[in-house]
Write an enzyme that holds these catalytic residues in place. Structure first.
Site, PDB file in Angstrom:
ATOM      1  N   SER A   1       6.483   6.836  13.258  1.00  0.00           N
ATOM      2  CA  SER A   1       6.284   5.568  12.571  1.00  0.00           C
ATOM      3  C   SER A   1       7.037   4.407  13.218  1.00  0.00           C
ATOM      4  CB  SER A   1       6.732   5.704  11.118  1.00  0.00           C
ATOM      5  OG  SER A   1       8.056   5.257  10.974  1.00  0.00           O
TER       6      SER A   1
ATOM      7  N   ASP B   1       3.453  -1.428  11.393  1.00  0.00           N
ATOM      8  CA  ASP B   1       3.102  -0.053  11.073  1.00  0.00           C
ATOM      9  C   ASP B   1       2.502   0.559  12.328  1.00  0.00           C
ATOM     10  OD1 ASP B   1       2.454   1.709   8.351  1.00  0.00           O
ATOM     11  OD2 ASP B   1       1.162   2.170  10.052  1.00  0.00           O
TER      12      ASP B   1
ATOM     13  N   ARG C   1       8.948   2.454  11.390  1.00  0.00           N
ATOM     14  CA  ARG C   1      10.017   2.046  10.459  1.00  0.00           C
ATOM     15  C   ARG C   1      11.312   1.721  11.202  1.00  0.00           C
ATOM     16  NH1 ARG C   1       9.808   8.017   7.882  1.00  0.00           N
ATOM     17  NH2 ARG C   1       7.664   7.351   7.931  1.00  0.00           N
TER      18      ARG C   1
ATOM     19  N   ASP D   1       0.801  -1.235   0.000  1.00  0.00           N
ATOM     20  CA  ASP D   1       0.000   0.000   0.000  1.00  0.00           C
ATOM     21  C   ASP D   1       0.834   1.285   0.000  1.00  0.00           C
ATOM     22  OD1 ASP D   1       1.012  -0.411   2.536  1.00  0.00           O
ATOM     23  OD2 ASP D   1      -0.900  -0.478   3.565  1.00  0.00           O
ATOM     24  N   HIS D   2       2.082   1.213   0.445  1.00  0.00           N
ATOM     25  CA  HIS D   2       2.898   2.431   0.559  1.00  0.00           C
ATOM     26  C   HIS D   2       3.671   2.738  -0.725  1.00  0.00           C
ATOM     27  CE1 HIS D   2       2.126   1.904   4.829  1.00  0.00           C
ATOM     28  NE2 HIS D   2       2.788   3.001   5.128  1.00  0.00           N
TER      29      HIS D   2
ATOM     30  N   ARG E   1      -0.791  12.622  10.190  1.00  0.00           N
ATOM     31  CA  ARG E   1       0.521  13.208  10.543  1.00  0.00           C
ATOM     32  C   ARG E   1       0.819  14.411   9.665  1.00  0.00           C
ATOM     33  NH1 ARG E   1       3.502   7.484  11.558  1.00  0.00           N
ATOM     34  NH2 ARG E   1       2.788   7.351  13.713  1.00  0.00           N
TER      35      ARG E   1
HETATM   36  C1  MIC Z   1       3.646   6.347   8.530  1.00  0.00           C
HETATM   37  O1  MIC Z   1       2.461   6.642   8.568  1.00  0.00           O
HETATM   38  O2  MIC Z   1       4.552   7.060   9.005  1.00  0.00           O
HETATM   39  C2  MIC Z   1       4.039   5.009   7.890  1.00  0.00           C
HETATM   40  C3  MIC Z   1       4.733   5.313   6.630  1.00  0.00           C
HETATM   41  O3  MIC Z   1       2.889   4.261   7.616  1.00  0.00           O
HETATM   42  C4  MIC Z   1       4.933   4.261   8.896  1.00  0.00           C
HETATM   43  C5  MIC Z   1       5.510   3.021   8.387  1.00  0.00           C
HETATM   44  C6  MIC Z   1       6.692   3.207   7.503  1.00  0.00           C
HETATM   45  O4  MIC Z   1       7.506   4.107   7.705  1.00  0.00           O
HETATM   46  O5  MIC Z   1       6.828   2.378   6.583  1.00  0.00           O
HETATM   47  C7  MIC Z   1       4.227   3.936  10.221  1.00  0.00           C
HETATM   48  O6  MIC Z   1       3.271   4.552  10.570  1.00  0.00           O
HETATM   49  O7  MIC Z   1       4.707   3.066  10.954  1.00  0.00           O
HETATM   50 FE1  SF4 Z   2      -0.273   4.858   5.032  1.00  0.00          FE
HETATM   51 FE2  SF4 Z   2       0.903   5.478   7.356  1.00  0.00          FE
HETATM   52 FE3  SF4 Z   2      -0.478   7.303   5.977  1.00  0.00          FE
HETATM   53 FE4  SF4 Z   2      -1.764   5.344   7.135  1.00  0.00          FE
HETATM   54  S1  SF4 Z   2      -0.588   6.930   8.154  1.00  0.00           S
HETATM   55  S2  SF4 Z   2      -2.105   6.098   5.072  1.00  0.00           S
HETATM   56  S3  SF4 Z   2      -0.342   3.646   6.905  1.00  0.00           S
HETATM   57  S4  SF4 Z   2       1.420   6.294   5.345  1.00  0.00           S
END
Ligand code: MIC
Ligand code: SF4
Length: 647
Positions: free
Chosen positions: A537, A119, A539, A64-65, A380
């Protein structure tokens, strides 16, 4: 003594320890899911552990990313993930099926279960009455290898809801924004929020999921709602009523704290740049010009919210100074909107409809113009996350977003006649799982890795002493987006640590990579941070890349939960200033020395830091539980798990 919901679920899954605040507990996990940006590492790590097949009842690999395919890399990752799922016995959710949290809620989440996801927004499942926790990839891999999930039992805080929201003007998004204003991004650290009270009846499962999703921004371990008739209704509409069980707290259940919230008093709220807790009432920003609007993501993509947006847009045109992007969170919702004419209403109004994926939320396209204002129904708004360093990103409900798109400025819904009917969830959702490939458990299946997929680096066991340079001194609330940015340029390297490490701290300091590489051969580096270091996140790349660059320790005033765990999992010491004022005693460029680490970690966990440059010293400590000490002594979680599961 009565029990709360969290205790009930954890006790039904306990394998070690006692469900008591502050105790180290181990629980059996029912479901593990990964998404592609963290999943490539997680599945490489699972492979490195050396097992044939996953040892959990359900594993799902979502994509999805990393959806923009501007070269071969993301497509290669998708193929790797599909073949790894076939090899190891996981479901594979094909690109186009939707954002992991939304799809998981629709098709797999069930009350009373425990789920882990790679995630940070995994707590979305809390809307269904399950304990759903975000973890790093290696943690997920170790649980998929059959290890229990071990963690220190957080405080359970009750949020007692009463009253009813002023719908359709005020939404679930305004509830969580109100809580962020009250509690801040640090307010949930070390806590699980359990919602209860009469007011929960006013919230559908998808409303609840919006609240638990963005509970991640409070820093909470997770958030959870009871399982009641609304839960049953949602599961029934998803054709899964057989998975329903009722779940509520006992009358005399105990909580560490109780927060009261009257839903009828909540008004439309908005988070200002650059933090989800910088919240004010929408009325305070009335008339502010907007250049871009984004609606959707894993926070606000329910059928109900999307249809509400379509009704607001219907027959109108997006303001000529605004670009409107819409990314519905799942194929199910997308297809229903298409079938019922809502996509048509959106297109006709001038919306730019994106595929069902994270999209602009993670800077995968849809970056605003220089210095532009973007308002998003996402979760975010950290500086630079949108892909434009000097953009101003605001977070608000889909209703506030849709009104801004039409008017080119912020409008307070409470001062407008929306002229629409309240939308409710359907009696039945459109169920078509054709984009979910069931587990094949093909022992012979070949895992296909493109040239950008590299091995997981492993650190050596903990050293007796560290003498290293302070490569960076940072303030409070540093995010993992600051440590390792996302976006179109960086995300494709999620399966290639040597390459992705070049972007470490790049948005804060262009010279970091070079300085770290220089220091690597001279003893390595140390990072100094303030409060809540590593928020955001899950990550683990924000720990792996620094480890790869020779970072030995992070000294901060406090740490965010998932990032702290990731540091430990990759052998980096998370150290805390014993006296927070000693933060002033260190500067970038100083050489710090710590002796007798192994002895200290095994005993009191107090360490003396000698600042060789300033000729002073100060004390730090680590608050590691037994398992975390073992992990650091072994060089991280990978060698530790390998030893435990492969005998
Ligand atoms: C986000 O919303 O910051 C992400 C991208 O979904 C991350 C995961 C990632 O960095 O791959 C998260 O929320 O953990
Ligand atoms: Fe994707 Fe993270 Fe954004 Fe949710 S918050 S849509 S999981 S990048």
């Amino acid at each position: 003594m009565g029990k709360n919901i969290v205790e009930k679920i954890l006790e039904a899954h306990i394998v070690s320890g006692k469900v008591k605040e502050g105790e180290l507990i181990g629980v059996r996990v029912d479901q593990v899911y990964t998404q592609d940006a963290t999943g490539t590492m997680a599945w490489l790590e699972f492979e490195a552990i050396g097992l044939d097949k996953v040892r959990v009842p359900l594993a799902v690999s979502y994509v999805d990313h990393n959806m923009l395919q501007s070269n071969f890399m993301n497509a290669d990752d998708h193929l790797f993930l599909r073949t790894a799922a076939a090899r190891f016995g996981a479901y594979f959710s094909r690109p186009g099926n939707g954002i992991c949290h939304q799809v998981h809620l629709e098709r797999f989440a069930a009350p009373g279960l425990i789920a882990l996801g790679t995630d940070s927004h995994t707590p979305t499942g809390g809307g269904m009455g399950m304990i759903a926790i975000g973890v790093g990839g290696l943690e997920a891999a170790s649980v998929m290898a059959g290890m229990p999930f071990e963690f220190t039992m957080p405080k359970v805080v009750k949020i007692n809801l009463y009253g009813k929201l002023r719908r359709p003007y005020v939404t679930a998004m305004d509830v969580i924004l109100t809580l962020l204003k009250m509690l801040t991004v640090k307010g949930g650290v070390g806590k699980i929020f359990e919602y209860g009270g009469e007011g929960v009846k006013d919230l559908s499962v998808t409303d609840r999921a919006t609240i638990t999703n963005m509970g991640a921004e409070l820093g909470a371990t997770t958030s959870i709602f009871p399982s009641d008739e609304n839960t049953l209704k949602f599961l029934k509409a998803q054709g899964r009523d057989y998975q329903w069980i009722p779940l509520e707290a006992d009358e005399d259940a105990e909580y560490a704290e109780i927060i009261e919230l009257d839903l009828s008093e909540i008004e439309p709220m908005i988070a200002q740049p650059h933090s989800p807790d910088n919240v004010v009432a929408v009325r305070e920003l009335k008339g502010m010009k907007v250049n871009q609007v984004c609606i959707g993501s894993c926070t606000n993509s329910s059928y109900k919210m999307m249809k509400t947006v379509a009704s607001i847009l219907k027959g109108k045109t997006v303001n000529e100074e605004v670009t409107l992007f819409i990314n519905p969170g799942s194929k199910q919702v997308y297809q229903m909107l298409a079938r019922e004419g809502d996509i048509e209403a959106m297109i006709s109004a001038g919306a730019r409809i994106l595929e069902s994926a994270c999209g602009p939320c993670i800077g995968m396209g849809g970056a605003p113009g220089s210095g532009q204002v973007s308002i998003r129904s996402y979760n975010r708004n950290f500086k630079g996350r949108s892909g434009t360093k000097d953009a101003f990103v605001y977070l608000a409900s889909p209703v506030v977003c849709a009104l801004a798109a039409l008017n080119g400025e912020i409008v307070n819904p409470l001062e407008t006649d929306l002229g629409i009917n309240e939308v409710s969830d359907p009696e039945t959702f459109l169920i078509n799982d054709n984009m979910l490939i069931p587990p094949r458990k093909e022992k012979e299946a070949k895992i296909i890795k493109g040239p950008n997929i590299k091995e997981v680096p492993v650190k050596a066991p903990l050293e007796e002493s560290i003498e290293a340079e302070v490569l960076l001194k940072l303030g409070d609330n540093i995010t993992t987006d600051d440590i390792l940015p996302a976006g179109t340029q960086v995300l494709p390297y999620r399966s290639n640590i040597p390459e992705i490490s070049k972007f470490t701290f790049k948005n804060l300091d262009e010279t970091f990579y070079e300085r770290a590489m220089n220091a690597k051969n001279k003893g390595g580096g140390i990072i100094v941070g303030g409060e809540n270091y590593g928020q955001g996140s899950s990550r683990e790349h924000a720990a792996i890349a620094p480890m790869y660059l020779g970072i030995k320790a992070v000294i901060a005033k406090s740490f965010a939960r998932i990032h702290r765990a990731n540091l430990i999992n990759f052998g980096i010491m998370p150290l805390i200033f014993t006296n927070p004022e000693d933060y002033e005693k260190v500067e970038q460029g100083d050489i710090l020395k710590l002796n007798g680490l192994i002895e200290a970690i095994k005993s009191e966990q107090q360490y003396e830091v000698i600042n060789l440059s300033k000729k002073n010293s100060f004390k730090v400590y680590s608050n590691l539980n037994e398992r975390e000490r073992d992990l650091l002594l072994s060089g991280g979680l990978l060698p530790y798990v390998r030893k435990k599961v492969i005998q």
